[in-house]
Design an enzyme around this catalytic site. Structure first.
Site, PDB file in Angstrom:
ATOM      1  N   CYS B 123       0.859  -1.184   0.000  1.00 43.25           N
ATOM      2  CA  CYS B 123       0.000   0.000   0.000  1.00 43.25           C
ATOM      3  C   CYS B 123       0.905   1.247   0.000  1.00 43.25           C
ATOM      4  CB  CYS B 123      -0.933  -0.104   1.211  1.00 43.25           C
ATOM      5  SG  CYS B 123      -2.187   1.150   1.400  1.00 43.25           S
ATOM      6  N   ASP B 183      -6.943  -2.397  -9.562  1.00 41.75           N
ATOM      7  CA  ASP B 183      -6.575  -1.327  -8.635  1.00 41.75           C
ATOM      8  C   ASP B 183      -6.620   0.027  -9.356  1.00 41.75           C
ATOM      9  OD1 ASP B 183      -5.588   0.062  -6.453  1.00 41.75           O
ATOM     10  OD2 ASP B 183      -3.803  -1.196  -6.187  1.00 41.75           O
ATOM     11  N   HIS B 215      -6.591  -3.576  -5.083  1.00 37.78           N
ATOM     12  CA  HIS B 215      -5.637  -3.143  -4.077  1.00 37.78           C
ATOM     13  C   HIS B 215      -5.656  -4.126  -2.897  1.00 37.78           C
ATOM     14  CE1 HIS B 215      -3.029   0.087  -2.738  1.00 37.78           C
ATOM     15  NE2 HIS B 215      -3.535  -0.021  -1.525  1.00 37.78           N
TER      16      HIS B 215
END
Lengths: 86, 248
Positions: B123, B183, B215
Site C-alpha cells: 500500500c 486497482d 488493491h
C-alpha cells in the site's frame, strides 16, 4: 484501493474513548480501509484531542449508506432545535 | 534448516538519530542470511505487519518492521497511531528514508547477517519501498501496489507525498512489482508509466499484474484478499529474494 481522502475540522465538545470521557478538539473524516468493519472501504470519523495523545480518540467506521443516514439524522435533529437553543 | 525463530519488539535508531520502536523477527538457524525491512501499510504497525515480518523469519531471513508512526504516538494502539499520523499529514519522505536506513543498519549489525538488505512495502509502503531503493544502497526492493509513485494524490488531501517516478534513475537494486489489474491506486496505466521509466533508465525490474485482483490482495483479513494472486505473489517474492539476497 486507498483513497486517502481526508477532511479535518475543529470541533468543540466531549467524547468517550477507551479511558473515559475527554474534551474533543478536532475531527477527521475520511473514506478508506476500516480497521474493524468488514467492508473494503468505510466512511470513517475520528473525534480526537491531539494534545492528550493518540489514544484520545473516538472512532467510527460506517458503510456509506449508514454514514449518510447518520449525517441526515444529525442535520434533521439540528433543524428542529428551537432558535433560542442553537 | 532449523525452523526456530525469535520475534520481539526492539528499539532502533531512525531518522536524525531518533529512537524508534521496531518489530524484529529472526531465524535462529545461525546461517548467514539476508535482511528484509518490512514497510507497513497506511493502517500502521499492526498485527498483519508483524505477521508478515515473522513470515520472512520463518523462511530464514532476518526481518524487521519499523514503527513509522512511533513519533506521533509512542505506545498507542496501531489504529490510534495510524489515525494520528493521518491527521498529521502522513510520514514525510525524508524521515521515511532515514528510518529505513536505520533499520537496514540494525540488521547488518547482526552476526547472522550476510550484509544484503531488501525492502518490501504494501500500500503506501509500496511507494516507500521504491523511494528507499532509490535513496539508499540496498540489494533488492519489492513494491506491492504502492500508489502515488507516478501520479500525485487528488487535490486537497492533507498527505504530503509527491510523485517519485523521476527517481527511477537512482534505483540501486532490482525491483519486484506486484500489482492488481483492478486497482486504481495505482492504476495499471500508472504501473505502465513506472515500467517505462525503469526501462528508459536501464534498471532491472520484474512486474506482475494480477487479473481479478485489486488493491491489498495480499491482505488476508480483508475482502480484498485474492488467494490466487497472493499465493503467486509470495512465490515470486521467495524466488526474487532467493536470487537477490543470496551470496552464492
Amino acid at each position: 484501493m486507498c483513497t486517502y481522502q481526508t477532511t479535518t475540522l475543529n470541533v468543540e465538545g466531549s467524547g468517550k474513548g477507551a479511558e473515559g470521557w475527554f474534551p474533543v478538539s478536532d475531527a477527521t473524516v475520511y473514506f478508506d480501509h476500516p480497521v474493524h468493519a468488514t467492508a473494503d472501504h468505510t466512511l470513517n470519523v475520528d473525534l480526537i484531542n491531539p494534545s492528550r495523545g493518540a489514544s484520545a480518540r473516538v472512532a467510527l467506521e460506517l458503510d456509506p449508506s449508514s454514514a449518510r443516514a447518520l449525517a441526515e439524522a444529525i442535520l434533521r435533529t439540528l433543524d428542529t432545535i428551537p432558535a433560542g437553543l442553537r | 534448516m532449523s525452523d526456530a525463530m525469535r520475534a520481539e519488539t526492539v528499539q532502533i535508531t531512525g531518522y536524525q538519530g531518533d529512537p524508534i520502536e521496531a518489530y524484529l523477527a529472526q531465524s535462529l538457524d545461525g546461517t548467514p542470511t539476508g535482511g528484509v525491512v518490512v514497510i507497513h501499510h497506511m493502517p500502521g504497525y499492526d498485527e498483519a505487519a508483524k505477521e508478515i515480518t515473522r513470515r520472512f523469519a520463518a523462511y530464514g531471513y532476518l526481518a524487521i518492521c519499523p514503527n513509522l508512526y512511533f513519533r506521533e504516538a509512542p505506545g498507542a494502539s496501531p489504529d490510534d497511531a495510524a489515525a494520528a499520523a493521518r491527521a498529521g499529514g502522513g510520514v514525510p519522505d525524508d524521515r521515511l528514508v532515514g528510518d529505513i536506513d536505520g533499520a537496514a543498519s540494525y540488521l547488518r549489525s547482526f552476526g547472522s547477517s550476510n550484509g544484503k538488505i531488501a525492502t518490501i512495502g504494501y500500500c503506501s509502503g509500496g511507494r516507500q519501498s521504491f523511494l528507499a531503493a532509490c535513496s539508499l544502497s540496498i540489494d533488492a526492493a519489492v513494491d506491492c501496489y504502492g500508489a502515488f509513485v507516478v501520479a500525485p494524490p487528488p487535490e486537497g488531501l492533507p498527505i504530503s507525498v509527491e510523485p517519485i517516478v523521476h527517481l527511477a534513475k537512482n534505483l540501486s537494486c532490482p525491483l519486484l512489482g506486484l500489482f492488481g489489474a483492478e486497482d486504481q491506486y495505482p492504476s495499471p496505466d500508472e504501473v505502465a508509466v513506472l515500467e517505462q521509466a525503469l526501462t528508459d533508465a536501464g534498471k532491472e525490474y520484474e512486474f506482475h499484474m494480477y487479473e481479478g485482483a485489486g488493491h491489498a490482495f495480499f491482505n488476508t483479513d480483508r475482502t480484498s484478499y485474492r488467494p490466487e494472486a497472493a499465493r503467486d505473489g509470495w512465490q515470486r517474492i521467495w524466488e526474487f529474494f532467493g536470487r537477490t539476497l543470496s551470496t552464492n
